[in-house]
Scaffold this motif. Structure first.
Motif, PDB file in Angstrom:
ATOM      1  N   ASP A 193      -5.104  -2.815  -1.503  1.00  0.00           N
ATOM      2  CA  ASP A 193      -3.868  -2.129  -1.109  1.00  0.00           C
ATOM      3  C   ASP A 193      -3.186  -1.445  -2.291  1.00  0.00           C
ATOM      4  OD1 ASP A 193      -4.520  -3.111   1.293  1.00  0.00           O
ATOM      5  OD2 ASP A 193      -2.634  -4.172   1.669  1.00  0.00           O
TER       6      ASP A 193
ATOM      7  N   ARG B  47     -13.188   4.040   6.603  1.00  0.00           N
ATOM      8  CA  ARG B  47     -14.393   3.239   6.842  1.00  0.00           C
ATOM      9  C   ARG B  47     -15.606   4.154   6.702  1.00  0.00           C
ATOM     10  NH1 ARG B  47     -14.824   2.360  11.978  1.00  0.00           N
ATOM     11  NH2 ARG B  47     -12.941   3.432  12.614  1.00  0.00           N
TER      12      ARG B  47
ATOM     13  N   GLY C 174      -5.197   8.354  12.579  1.00  0.00           N
ATOM     14  CA  GLY C 174      -5.564   8.576  11.177  1.00  0.00           C
ATOM     15  C   GLY C 174      -4.456   8.113  10.245  1.00  0.00           C
TER      16      GLY C 174
ATOM     17  N   LYS D 267       0.822  -1.213   0.000  1.00  0.00           N
ATOM     18  CA  LYS D 267       0.000   0.000   0.000  1.00  0.00           C
ATOM     19  C   LYS D 267       0.858   1.265   0.000  1.00  0.00           C
ATOM     20  CE  LYS D 267      -3.733  -0.084   2.674  1.00  0.00           C
ATOM     21  NZ  LYS D 267      -4.373  -0.078   3.987  1.00  0.00           N
TER      22      LYS D 267
ATOM     23  N   GLY E  29     -14.117   3.345   0.693  1.00  0.00           N
ATOM     24  CA  GLY E  29     -14.259   2.882   2.067  1.00  0.00           C
ATOM     25  C   GLY E  29     -14.512   1.404   2.127  1.00  0.00           C
TER      26      GLY E  29
ATOM     27  N   ILE F 103      -5.441   1.619  -3.333  1.00  0.00           N
ATOM     28  CA  ILE F 103      -5.472   2.753  -2.385  1.00  0.00           C
ATOM     29  C   ILE F 103      -4.220   3.609  -2.575  1.00  0.00           C
ATOM     30  CG2 ILE F 103      -5.320   3.385   0.076  1.00  0.00           C
ATOM     31  CD1 ILE F 103      -7.986   2.260  -0.226  1.00  0.00           C
TER      32      ILE F 103
ATOM     33  N   VAL G 230     -10.486   8.476   1.889  1.00  0.00           N
ATOM     34  CA  VAL G 230     -10.466   7.023   2.118  1.00  0.00           C
ATOM     35  C   VAL G 230     -10.689   6.791   3.607  1.00  0.00           C
ATOM     36  CG1 VAL G 230      -9.083   4.901   2.029  1.00  0.00           C
ATOM     37  CG2 VAL G 230      -8.781   6.633   0.251  1.00  0.00           C
TER      38      VAL G 230
ATOM     39  N   GLU H 142     -10.548  10.994  16.068  1.00  0.00           N
ATOM     40  CA  GLU H 142      -9.525  10.219  15.359  1.00  0.00           C
ATOM     41  C   GLU H 142      -8.353   9.939  16.282  1.00  0.00           C
ATOM     42  OE1 GLU H 142      -8.822   7.963  12.958  1.00  0.00           O
ATOM     43  OE2 GLU H 142      -9.771   9.349  11.550  1.00  0.00           O
TER      44      GLU H 142
ATOM     45  N   VAL I  23      -4.712   6.797   7.442  1.00  0.00           N
ATOM     46  CA  VAL I  23      -4.938   7.167   6.036  1.00  0.00           C
ATOM     47  C   VAL I  23      -4.253   8.489   5.691  1.00  0.00           C
ATOM     48  CG1 VAL I  23      -7.056   5.942   5.387  1.00  0.00           C
ATOM     49  CG2 VAL I  23      -7.197   8.134   6.591  1.00  0.00           C
TER      50      VAL I  23
HETATM   51  N1  UDP Z   1      -8.449   1.235   4.457  1.00  0.00           N
HETATM   52  C1  UDP Z   1      -8.378   0.367   3.391  1.00  0.00           C
HETATM   53  N2  UDP Z   1      -9.407   0.344   2.508  1.00  0.00           N
HETATM   54  C2  UDP Z   1     -10.496   1.131   2.622  1.00  0.00           C
HETATM   55  C3  UDP Z   1     -10.561   2.033   3.716  1.00  0.00           C
HETATM   56  C4  UDP Z   1      -9.510   2.064   4.624  1.00  0.00           C
HETATM   57  O1  UDP Z   1      -7.388  -0.362   3.235  1.00  0.00           O
HETATM   58  O2  UDP Z   1     -11.406   1.035   1.790  1.00  0.00           O
HETATM   59  C5  UDP Z   1      -7.311   1.263   5.394  1.00  0.00           C
HETATM   60  C6  UDP Z   1      -6.514   2.541   5.328  1.00  0.00           C
HETATM   61  O3  UDP Z   1      -5.644   2.536   4.208  1.00  0.00           O
HETATM   62  C7  UDP Z   1      -5.814   2.527   6.680  1.00  0.00           C
HETATM   63  C8  UDP Z   1      -6.812   1.834   7.597  1.00  0.00           C
HETATM   64  O4  UDP Z   1      -7.737   1.168   6.726  1.00  0.00           O
HETATM   65  O5  UDP Z   1      -4.624   1.753   6.623  1.00  0.00           O
HETATM   66  C9  UDP Z   1      -7.594   2.812   8.445  1.00  0.00           C
HETATM   67  O6  UDP Z   1      -6.788   3.308   9.466  1.00  0.00           O
HETATM   68  P1  UDP Z   1      -7.087   4.699  10.157  1.00  0.00           P
HETATM   69  O7  UDP Z   1      -6.117   4.870  11.273  1.00  0.00           O
HETATM   70  O8  UDP Z   1      -7.113   5.787   9.147  1.00  0.00           O
HETATM   71  O9  UDP Z   1      -8.586   4.580  10.692  1.00  0.00           O
HETATM   72  P2  UDP Z   1      -9.366   3.482  11.574  1.00  0.00           P
HETATM   73  O10 UDP Z   1     -10.196   2.707  10.581  1.00  0.00           O
HETATM   74  O11 UDP Z   1      -8.339   2.636  12.272  1.00  0.00           O
HETATM   75  O12 UDP Z   1     -10.222   4.312  12.492  1.00  0.00           O
END
Ligand code: UDP
Length: 439
Positions: A316, A246, A339, A212, A280, A319, A244, A336, A341
Motif C-alpha cells: 500500500d 492484477r 477501475g 495507500k 501487479g 503503490i 498497476v 472494467e 487504480v
Molecule cells: N492493487 C494493489 N497491488 C497491486 C495491484 C493492485 O494493491 O499490485 C490494488 C489497487 O491499488 C486497487 C485494487 O487492487 O485498489 C484493484 O482495484 P481495481 O478496481 O482497479 O481492479 P480489480 O482488481 O478490482 O478488477
C-alpha cells in the motif's frame, strides 16, 4: 453468516469503531461535511447494514471497511454481514462474476440449485436481517432476498460491468434482483433490460485516510520507494510510466508494453530515457494470475527499460508513492467495472491514459484529467505517452485537474452522501427522488 462483531471478524481485523468524520474535512470540497451531517441528523439511531461475501480482499471489502465506521461516526447504526460458503460456492460465484462480464463458463443446474441456493439458505435460514436499510453487494448473496428474510428496505448493489452479461446467468439472477426495493449500478450503461425496480447510480470511492491514498510530498514518496527501487535496480530519476493492476487478460498489459516499445522508437524521446514500470499482484484464489504474469514477461522479452513487478513488499505504501512519482499512469483494460487504480493514481496527481471502457470514462475526462483511448489502439497509447513526456506544463495542469476531479466525486464522503439521500428517500424522510436515480 457472521458479522463484524462475531469472533470470526474480531480475532482477525480491527474493530470498526465509529470515527470522527471531521478527519475527512481537509480532503473534501467546501460544505460537504456540513451537508452530510445535516442529511444524517434525522436518521440518527437508524440502521444501514451491508451484506457481502468477504471481509478481506477486493474493492467491496475495502470500501465497507471505511463506510461502516463513517456511518457509525454519524450516529447511525451499521452492521456488516458476511455470508459463508465452501470452495464450491466461491468457484461457482467467481464463474457468475466472469459470465456477467461476458466470459463463457461451464456450469450445471445442479450447481445453481444445490451449490448456490442451498448455500444461501444455510446462511440465512432463521437469521432475519433486521435493519432499516440493507445493501446487498454483488451476485454472491443476491438470492438471499428470497431465501432469507429482511425486515427493512433492501437494495442490490452491483459492482460489475454487466453490459455484456451472459443472458442465461443474468436471467437466473434477475427474478431475485427484481425483489429488492432498488438497485445500485456504477453507471447507467450497466443497467440491462428486464430490471423492473428503480436503479440508482453510485460510483465506488476511495478513502483518503487509507495508507495507500496518503498524498505524499515528492520527497516523502522518494523515501518510501527507496528500498523498492534498490531491490529492483530502478533508476527513479528517469521519467516513469506506470501501470498497476492484477495480471489479468482484461487488464491488457500487452497493449501498454507494445505502446512503450513503439514510444522508444521515436527519435525525440531517446535522451529522456523513459521507463515503464508495471506493478501487479496475483490473488491466491486466482489461478490465472501467475500464468498471465509469465505471458507479460514473454511480451516484455528482456527489454531493459521495462520492469514488471509481482506482489511488491509494503504494497500500500509503495503503490501510493509510485503513483505520486510517475510521469503518467496507463490503464487500458478491455473490461472494467470502475477501475479503482485510476482513482488512486489521479488522487496522487498522476494523469491517466485510460481506455474508453466501463467506469474509466467517469474518471478520465479526455484532455482534462488524461486521455481516453481505444484499449487495443497501441498507436493512440504511444502518442499520448509521447505527449505527456514532451509537454510537462500540460501534464502538470492535468495532474491538478485529476486531484480535483477525484476530490469532488470519488472520495468516501461522496458515497456516504448518496447512501444517506437514498435512505432518507426510502424511509420517507424526503419525498423527492434522489438526483442520481437512473431508472
Ligand atoms: N492493487 C494493489 N497491488 C497491486 C495491484 C493492485 O494493491 O499490485 C490494488 C489497487 O491499488 C486497487 C485494487 O487492487 O485498489 C484493484 O482495484 P481495481 O478496481 O482497479 O481492479 P480489480 O482488481 O478490482 O478488477
Amino acid at each position: 453468516m457472521y458479522n463484524d462483531s462475531s469472533d470470526k471478524y474480531t480475532t482477525r481485523f480491527p474493530a470498526l469503531d465509529g470515527l470522527d468524520i471531521e478527519h475527512y474535512r481537509p480532503f473534501t470540497h467546501d460544505g460537504l461535511i456540513e451537508e452530510i451531517k445535516q442529511l444524517a441528523a434525522p436518521l440518527e439511531g437508524k440502521e444501514l447494514s451491508h451484506v457481502n461475501s468477504t471481509f478481506e480482499g477486493g474493492g467491496v471489502a475495502e470500501m465497507l471497511r471505511s463506510v461502516v465506521p463513517f456511518l457509525r461516526g454519524l450516529g447511525l447504526k451499521s452492521t456488516w454481514y458476511c455470508i459463508e460458503g465452501g470452495e464450491d460456492f466461491f468457484i461457482l460465484t467467481k464463474k457468475f462474476h466472469n459470465m456477467i462480464q461476458g466470459v463463457v463458463q461451464e456450469y450445471t443446474a445442479e450447481d445453481l440449485l444445490h451449490v448456490y441456493i442451498e448455500n444461501i439458505k444455510n446462511n440465512l435460514d432463521g437469521n432475519p436481517i433486521v435493519s432499516d436499510m440493507t445493501v446487498v453487494h454483488d451476485p454472491q448473496p443476491a438470492a438471499s432476498i428470497i431465501h432469507g428474510e429482511f425486515l427493512g428496505k433492501t437494495l442490490w448493489r452491483c459492482h460489475i460491468d454487466t453490459s455484456e452479461a451472459d443472458p442465461l446467468i443474468w436471467n437466473f439472477l434477475l427474478p431475485y434482483i427484481n425483489h429488492y426495493d432498488g438497485s445500485i449500478f456504477t453507471q447507467k450503461s450497466f443497467v440491462k433490460p428486464g430490471l423492473k425496480i428503480p436503479a440508482y447510480e453510485i460510483s465506488p470511492c476511495i478513502d483518503p485516510l487509507n495508507v495507500k491514498n496518503s498524498q505524499y510530498s515528492y520527497e516523502t514518496a522518494l523515501r518510501v520507494v527507496d528500498p523498492l527501487i534498490k531491490k529492483y535496480g530502478i533508476d527513479i530519476e528517469r521519467p516513469m510510466i506506470l501501470g498497476v493492476s492484477r495480471y489479468d487478460v482484461h487488464k491488457n498489459q500487452t497493449s501498454i508494453i507494445r505502446a512503450f516499445k513503439e514510444l522508444k522508437k521515436k527519435r525525440d524521446i531517446g535522451k529522456l530515457k523513459p521507463m515503464l514500470v508495471l506493478v501487479g499482484n496475483s490473488a491466491s484464489d486466482d489461478p490465472e494470475g501467475q500464468l498471465m504474469y509469465e505471458k507479460t514477461l514473454q511480451e516484455i522479452d528482456g527489454d531493459p527499460d521495462i520492469y514488471a513487478l509481482l506482489n511488491i513488499p509494503n504494497n500500500d505504501l509503495n503503490i501510493g508513492a509510485l503513483m505520486r512519482l510517475a510521469n503518467h499512469f496507463v490503464h487500458v483494460s478491455t473490461k472494467e467495472g470502475f477501475g479503482l487504480v485510476v482513482t488512486e493514481a489521479m488522487w496522487q496527481g498522476c494523469p491517466v491514459i485510460g481506455s474508453k471502457v466501463g467506469g474509466i470514462v467517469q474518471q478520465v475526462i479526455d484532455r482534462q484529467t488524461g486521455f481516453l483511448v481505444e484499449p487495443m489502439s497501441v498507436k493512440e497509447i504511444t502518442n499520448y505517452m509521447h505527449y505527456f513526456l514532451l509537454n510537462p506544463q500540460e501534464r502538470d495542469q492535468m495532474s491538478v485537474n485529476a486531484v480535483e476531479h477525484i476530490r469532488h466525486n470519488f472520495l468516501i464522503p461522496n458515497l456516504i452522501k448518496k447512501y444517506l439521500l437514498l435512505m432518507r428517500f426510502l424511509l420517507n424522510v424526503d419525498k423527492k427522488t434522489p438526483y442520481f436515480r437512473i431508472q
